[in-house]
Design a protein around this motif. Structure first.
Motif, mmCIF file in Angstrom:
data_model
loop_
_atom_site.group_PDB
_atom_site.id
_atom_site.type_symbol
_atom_site.label_atom_id
_atom_site.label_comp_id
_atom_site.label_asym_id
_atom_site.label_seq_id
_atom_site.Cartn_x
_atom_site.Cartn_y
_atom_site.Cartn_z
ATOM 1 N N UNK A 124 0.813 -1.206 0.000
ATOM 2 C CA UNK A 124 0.000 0.000 0.000
ATOM 3 C C UNK A 124 0.856 1.270 0.000
ATOM 4 N N UNK A 125 0.350 2.279 -0.686
ATOM 5 C CA UNK A 125 1.148 3.489 -0.877
ATOM 6 C C UNK A 125 1.252 4.268 0.432
ATOM 7 N N UNK B 53 -6.440 5.793 -0.007
ATOM 8 C CA UNK B 53 -7.604 5.366 0.759
ATOM 9 C C UNK B 53 -8.221 4.134 0.114
ATOM 10 N N UNK B 54 -9.467 3.862 0.453
ATOM 11 C CA UNK B 54 -10.143 2.686 -0.106
ATOM 12 C C UNK B 54 -10.225 2.795 -1.617
ATOM 13 N N UNK C 114 -6.525 -6.946 7.105
ATOM 14 C CA UNK C 114 -7.519 -6.325 6.227
ATOM 15 C C UNK C 114 -6.997 -6.456 4.802
ATOM 16 N N UNK C 115 -7.778 -6.014 3.848
ATOM 17 C CA UNK C 115 -7.309 -5.968 2.466
ATOM 18 C C UNK C 115 -6.571 -4.659 2.224
ATOM 19 N N UNK C 116 -5.504 -4.739 1.404
ATOM 20 C CA UNK C 116 -4.705 -3.539 1.128
ATOM 21 C C UNK C 116 -5.538 -2.444 0.484
ATOM 22 N N UNK C 117 -6.577 -2.829 -0.235
ATOM 23 C CA UNK C 117 -7.407 -1.844 -0.942
ATOM 24 C C UNK C 117 -8.526 -1.304 -0.046
ATOM 25 N N UNK C 118 -8.757 -1.930 1.096
ATOM 26 C CA UNK C 118 -9.778 -1.444 2.030
ATOM 27 C C UNK C 118 -9.173 -0.588 3.141
ATOM 28 N N UNK D 15 -5.387 0.585 3.617
ATOM 29 C CA UNK D 15 -3.958 0.585 3.266
ATOM 30 C C UNK D 15 -3.035 0.807 4.456
ATOM 31 N N UNK D 16 -3.389 1.719 5.352
ATOM 32 C CA UNK D 16 -2.490 2.047 6.457
ATOM 33 C C UNK D 16 -2.297 0.859 7.397
#
Length: 242
Positions: A89-90, A101-102, A166-170, A172-173
């Protein structure tokens, strides 16, 4: 690649196959050019730097694999430290608002290195790397087992090895922090990863659960040199203030 760069890549190999837990860039775009190398050959202003991009996907053999992680490892060839920078995640400093974010899951053919390198979230960060390594979730499980040595898990290890929080796209942090903790653990186990059983297990992942922009024989030669030098490695996370 210079002899110095080759030596550090040899020492890097077992960590490089973390792939998606495992990768670089700076805290601000206008500083990036001072740290990241330009396309190979490395420029004279950074003659001793080697970069390795580590990417994690759900399954290497899936034409619609999901991107789970990407980290850039940068190192100066006269120093034993490895600097880990998150690519996905960025990090908020990259100002990639579509991914900070998401966002929608990012899919790519798991073993297509060119397609992975061309993903917008990676390409937009203007990275350079000398070696690209991709690892899938099954491969990561093998690496974690090799690092742990086959004994009983401690409570902390069991929690860390559990499915991603969690998912990286849901979130990221949260996922980025979890990946950093996994890398920290593997860095602490670098001596175990350099041993013959671990090296053999990691090399066996190539083709089915791992892919690299360097052929198998070269990677095997690098792995052979780890046992006597792996204990020199130290990992740092500059964007975490280290």
């Amino acid at each position: 690649m210079s002899d110095g760069a080759g030596a550090l890549v040899r020492r890097l190999f077992s960590l490089a196959l973390l792939g998606g837990i495992a990768v670089g860039w700076l805290a601000a775009r206008d500083l990036r050019a001072g740290v990241l190398a330009a396309p190979t050959p490395l420029p004279t202003t950074l003659p001793h730097q080697t970069n390795v991009l580590l990417v994690g996907v759900t399954a290497l053999d899936d034409r619609q694999a999901t991107l789970l992680s990407a980290w850039l490892v940068t190192l100066q060839n006269d120093q034993p430290e490895l600097d880990f920078f998150p690519v996905y995640p960025v990090h908020p400093a990259m100002n990639l608002n579509d991914y900070a974010g998401r966002h929608d899951p990012i899919t790519v053919q798991g073993d297509d290195l060119d397609a992975i390198a061309g993903l917008e979230v990676i390409a937009a960060q203007g990275l350079h790397w000398d070696l690209l390594v991709v690892l899938d979730e099954a491969g990561l499980t093998t690496v974690l087992g090799a690092a742990q040595g086959g004994g009983a898990l401690t409570a902390n290890e069991a929690s860390l090895f559990a499915s991603r929080p969690a998912n990286a796209w849901d979130n990221p942090e949260l996922v980025r922090a979890h990946q950093e903790n996994l890398i920290r653990y593997l860095c602490q186990q670098n001596t175990a990863l350099a041993g013959e059983p671990a090296r053999s297990a990691i090399l066996a992942l190539l083709g089915e659960h791992a892919a690299a922009s360097m052929d198998r024989s070269a990677l095997a030669a690098f792995a052979e040199m780890l046992s006597e030098r792996e204990s020199e490695l130290a990992c740092r996370f500059p964007l975490s203030g280290e």
